[in-house]
Design a protein around this motif. Sequence first.
Motif, PDB file in Angstrom:
ATOM      1  N   ASP A  78     -16.289  -8.718 -13.301  1.00 26.65           N
ATOM      2  CA  ASP A  78     -17.387  -8.581 -12.340  1.00 26.65           C
ATOM      3  C   ASP A  78     -17.171  -9.332 -11.028  1.00 26.65           C
ATOM      4  OD1 ASP A  78     -18.908  -6.747 -13.713  1.00 26.65           O
ATOM      5  OD2 ASP A  78     -20.065  -8.274 -14.768  1.00 26.65           O
ATOM      6  N   ASP A  79     -16.012  -9.945 -10.821  1.00 26.11           N
ATOM      7  CA  ASP A  79     -15.719 -10.540  -9.521  1.00 26.11           C
ATOM      8  C   ASP A  79     -15.493  -9.430  -8.501  1.00 26.11           C
ATOM      9  OD1 ASP A  79     -15.934 -13.057 -10.524  1.00 26.11           O
ATOM     10  OD2 ASP A  79     -13.807 -13.545 -10.425  1.00 26.11           O
ATOM     11  N   LEU A  80     -15.607  -9.777  -7.244  1.00 22.23           N
ATOM     12  CA  LEU A  80     -15.401  -8.835  -6.159  1.00 22.23           C
ATOM     13  C   LEU A  80     -14.170  -9.271  -5.370  1.00 22.23           C
ATOM     14  CD1 LEU A  80     -16.770  -6.363  -4.776  1.00 22.23           C
ATOM     15  CD2 LEU A  80     -17.783  -8.002  -3.203  1.00 22.23           C
ATOM     16  N   LEU A  81     -13.173  -8.383  -5.272  1.00 18.95           N
ATOM     17  CA  LEU A  81     -11.951  -8.686  -4.531  1.00 18.95           C
ATOM     18  C   LEU A  81     -12.056  -8.100  -3.134  1.00 18.95           C
ATOM     19  CD1 LEU A  81      -9.285  -7.765  -7.239  1.00 18.95           C
ATOM     20  CD2 LEU A  81     -10.395  -9.975  -6.846  1.00 18.95           C
ATOM     21  N   VAL A  82     -11.701  -8.900  -2.147  1.00 21.36           N
ATOM     22  CA  VAL A  82     -11.610  -8.434  -0.767  1.00 21.36           C
ATOM     23  C   VAL A  82     -10.139  -8.121  -0.536  1.00 21.36           C
ATOM     24  CG1 VAL A  82     -12.021  -8.977   1.653  1.00 21.36           C
ATOM     25  CG2 VAL A  82     -13.538  -9.910  -0.106  1.00 21.36           C
ATOM     26  N   VAL A  83      -9.834  -6.864  -0.240  1.00 20.97           N
ATOM     27  CA  VAL A  83      -8.448  -6.403  -0.126  1.00 20.97           C
ATOM     28  C   VAL A  83      -8.214  -5.881   1.285  1.00 20.97           C
ATOM     29  CG1 VAL A  83      -6.709  -4.825  -1.051  1.00 20.97           C
ATOM     30  CG2 VAL A  83      -8.460  -5.779  -2.562  1.00 20.97           C
ATOM     31  N   GLU A  84      -7.140  -6.346   1.895  1.00 20.04           N
ATOM     32  CA  GLU A  84      -6.787  -5.928   3.246  1.00 20.04           C
ATOM     33  C   GLU A  84      -5.483  -5.143   3.215  1.00 20.04           C
ATOM     34  OE1 GLU A  84      -5.258  -8.328   7.046  1.00 20.04           O
ATOM     35  OE2 GLU A  84      -7.269  -8.884   6.408  1.00 20.04           O
ATOM     36  N   LYS A  85      -5.500  -3.965   3.830  1.00 19.31           N
ATOM     37  CA  LYS A  85      -4.278  -3.169   3.938  1.00 19.31           C
ATOM     38  C   LYS A  85      -3.379  -3.810   4.982  1.00 19.31           C
ATOM     39  CE  LYS A  85      -6.775   1.087   3.022  1.00 19.31           C
ATOM     40  NZ  LYS A  85      -7.177   2.382   3.555  1.00 19.31           N
ATOM     41  N   CYS A  86      -2.106  -3.937   4.652  1.00 17.51           N
ATOM     42  CA  CYS A  86      -1.159  -4.480   5.631  1.00 17.51           C
ATOM     43  C   CYS A  86       0.238  -3.977   5.283  1.00 17.51           C
ATOM     44  CB  CYS A  86      -1.207  -5.997   5.684  1.00 17.51           C
ATOM     45  SG  CYS A  86      -0.721  -6.827   4.187  1.00 17.51           S
ATOM     46  N   GLY A  87       1.122  -4.045   6.242  1.00 18.63           N
ATOM     47  CA  GLY A  87       2.461  -3.526   6.039  1.00 18.63           C
ATOM     48  C   GLY A  87       3.500  -4.592   5.769  1.00 18.63           C
ATOM     49  N   GLN A  88       3.115  -5.855   5.866  1.00 21.39           N
ATOM     50  CA  GLN A  88       4.062  -6.946   5.656  1.00 21.39           C
ATOM     51  C   GLN A  88       3.545  -7.843   4.537  1.00 21.39           C
ATOM     52  OE1 GLN A  88       4.672  -9.357   9.102  1.00 21.39           O
ATOM     53  NE2 GLN A  88       6.667 -10.052   8.411  1.00 21.39           N
ATOM     54  N   PHE A  89       4.422  -8.160   3.600  1.00 16.71           N
ATOM     55  CA  PHE A  89       4.014  -8.945   2.441  1.00 16.71           C
ATOM     56  C   PHE A  89       4.829 -10.231   2.391  1.00 16.71           C
ATOM     57  CE2 PHE A  89       3.895  -4.373   1.399  1.00 16.71           C
ATOM     58  CZ  PHE A  89       2.529  -4.215   1.464  1.00 16.71           C
ATOM     59  N   TRP A  90       4.172 -11.292   1.967  1.00 14.04           N
ATOM     60  CA  TRP A  90       4.799 -12.605   1.877  1.00 14.04           C
ATOM     61  C   TRP A  90       4.872 -13.026   0.412  1.00 14.04           C
ATOM     62  CZ3 TRP A  90       6.638 -14.109   6.461  1.00 14.04           C
ATOM     63  CH2 TRP A  90       6.048 -13.595   7.601  1.00 14.04           C
ATOM     64  N   VAL A  91       5.830 -13.870   0.095  1.00  5.83           N
ATOM     65  CA  VAL A  91       5.943 -14.415  -1.260  1.00  5.83           C
ATOM     66  C   VAL A  91       4.627 -15.110  -1.601  1.00  5.83           C
ATOM     67  CG1 VAL A  91       7.142 -16.119  -2.674  1.00  5.83           C
ATOM     68  CG2 VAL A  91       8.441 -14.614  -1.167  1.00  5.83           C
ATOM     69  N   ASN A  92       4.159 -14.908  -2.815  1.00  4.18           N
ATOM     70  CA  ASN A  92       2.906 -15.424  -3.373  1.00  4.18           C
ATOM     71  C   ASN A  92       1.681 -14.610  -2.993  1.00  4.18           C
ATOM     72  OD1 ASN A  92       4.000 -17.477  -4.960  1.00  4.18           O
ATOM     73  ND2 ASN A  92       4.071 -18.859  -3.205  1.00  4.18           N
ATOM     74  N   ASP A  93       1.829 -13.537  -2.216  1.00  2.00           N
ATOM     75  CA  ASP A  93       0.705 -12.640  -1.966  1.00  2.00           C
ATOM     76  C   ASP A  93       0.300 -11.973  -3.277  1.00  2.00           C
ATOM     77  OD1 ASP A  93       0.327 -13.040   0.721  1.00  2.00           O
ATOM     78  OD2 ASP A  93       1.398 -11.240   1.354  1.00  2.00           O
ATOM     79  N   LEU A  94      -0.997 -11.751  -3.439  1.00  2.00           N
ATOM     80  CA  LEU A  94      -1.500 -10.984  -4.582  1.00  2.00           C
ATOM     81  C   LEU A  94      -1.685  -9.554  -4.108  1.00  2.00           C
ATOM     82  CD1 LEU A  94      -4.104 -13.455  -6.109  1.00  2.00           C
ATOM     83  CD2 LEU A  94      -1.706 -13.134  -6.707  1.00  2.00           C
ATOM     84  N   LEU A  95      -0.876  -8.651  -4.655  1.00  2.00           N
ATOM     85  CA  LEU A  95      -0.843  -7.263  -4.213  1.00  2.00           C
ATOM     86  C   LEU A  95      -1.691  -6.374  -5.117  1.00  2.00           C
ATOM     87  CD1 LEU A  95       3.003  -6.935  -3.596  1.00  2.00           C
ATOM     88  CD2 LEU A  95       1.246  -7.607  -1.965  1.00  2.00           C
ATOM     89  N   VAL A  96      -2.292  -5.374  -4.515  1.00  2.00           N
ATOM     90  CA  VAL A  96      -3.007  -4.335  -5.253  1.00  2.00           C
ATOM     91  C   VAL A  96      -2.149  -3.083  -5.166  1.00  2.00           C
ATOM     92  CG1 VAL A  96      -5.087  -2.948  -5.393  1.00  2.00           C
ATOM     93  CG2 VAL A  96      -5.235  -5.336  -4.688  1.00  2.00           C
ATOM     94  N   ILE A  97      -1.698  -2.606  -6.311  1.00  2.00           N
ATOM     95  CA  ILE A  97      -0.847  -1.423  -6.364  1.00  2.00           C
ATOM     96  C   ILE A  97      -1.651  -0.282  -6.966  1.00  2.00           C
ATOM     97  CG2 ILE A  97       1.240  -0.434  -7.366  1.00  2.00           C
ATOM     98  CD1 ILE A  97       2.475  -3.233  -7.209  1.00  2.00           C
ATOM     99  N   GLU A  98      -1.650   0.847  -6.262  1.00  2.00           N
ATOM    100  CA  GLU A  98      -2.391   2.014  -6.717  1.00  2.00           C
ATOM    101  C   GLU A  98      -1.482   2.879  -7.586  1.00  2.00           C
ATOM    102  OE1 GLU A  98      -5.372   5.359  -4.809  1.00  2.00           O
ATOM    103  OE2 GLU A  98      -4.176   4.087  -3.498  1.00  2.00           O
ATOM    104  N   THR A  99      -1.948   3.172  -8.790  1.00  2.00           N
ATOM    105  CA  THR A  99      -1.224   4.021  -9.732  1.00  2.00           C
ATOM    106  C   THR A  99      -2.151   5.163 -10.148  1.00  2.00           C
ATOM    107  OG1 THR A  99      -1.964   2.843 -11.711  1.00  2.00           O
ATOM    108  CG2 THR A  99       0.016   1.987 -10.627  1.00  2.00           C
ATOM    109  N   PRO A 100      -1.630   6.183 -10.812  1.00  2.00           N
ATOM    110  CA  PRO A 100      -2.520   7.257 -11.295  1.00  2.00           C
ATOM    111  C   PRO A 100      -3.587   6.748 -12.277  1.00  2.00           C
ATOM    112  CG  PRO A 100      -0.246   7.989 -11.335  1.00  2.00           C
ATOM    113  CD  PRO A 100      -0.213   6.526 -10.999  1.00  2.00           C
ATOM    114  N   GLN A 101      -3.309   5.638 -12.968  1.00  2.00           N
ATOM    115  CA  GLN A 101      -4.283   5.071 -13.915  1.00  2.00           C
ATOM    116  C   GLN A 101      -5.303   4.169 -13.233  1.00  2.00           C
ATOM    117  OE1 GLN A 101      -0.847   4.623 -14.368  1.00  2.00           O
ATOM    118  NE2 GLN A 101      -0.686   6.447 -15.651  1.00  2.00           N
ATOM    119  N   GLY A 102      -5.128   3.871 -11.957  1.00  2.00           N
ATOM    120  CA  GLY A 102      -6.052   2.984 -11.236  1.00  2.00           C
ATOM    121  C   GLY A 102      -5.283   1.888 -10.523  1.00  2.00           C
ATOM    122  N   TYR A 103      -6.012   0.866 -10.114  1.00  2.00           N
ATOM    123  CA  TYR A 103      -5.395  -0.256  -9.415  1.00  2.00           C
ATOM    124  C   TYR A 103      -4.781  -1.235 -10.404  1.00  2.00           C
ATOM    125  CZ  TYR A 103      -7.813   1.185  -5.152  1.00  2.00           C
ATOM    126  OH  TYR A 103      -8.260   1.884  -4.055  1.00  2.00           O
TER     127      TYR A 103
END
Length: 143
Positions: free
Chosen positions: A61-86
Amino acid sequence: MAHLRTLTKALSYQPMPLYRDTKPALSVKLDLNALCIRHPTETFFIHVKNPNLLSWGIELDDLLVVEKCGQFWVNDLLVIETPQGYRFYQYFAEINNEKILFSLDANEENLRITHWQEINVAGVITNVVHQIRHRTPQRYCAA
């Protein structure tokens, strides 16, 4: 009565003052959008329904604030979209052009990729709004 507090270096923290709207010239409203969202058109929210993320401090029940970006840094928490969901991963390291992504869910496999195009990264988790009080009222509590 509301008044402005002078911030000093005497404290190891600087509490954010709260103001009442008694003096409009001095009142400041706390806006979570301004604090949590840097790029409104590139930001979306995810309501967590996965109970297996507890070791990362993300609960059901937590709410994640997710920002789209094109550059990723080590230790970033990524959201990956798959056919089964995030799915949620930590960008752990890059070794010999191979990127290592640790799954935040204990039931999911870790990933090793060479190019970001191999996966569909929806964005980076910037904030977690953690619920202290449950959203549904408890029936056994009387006021």
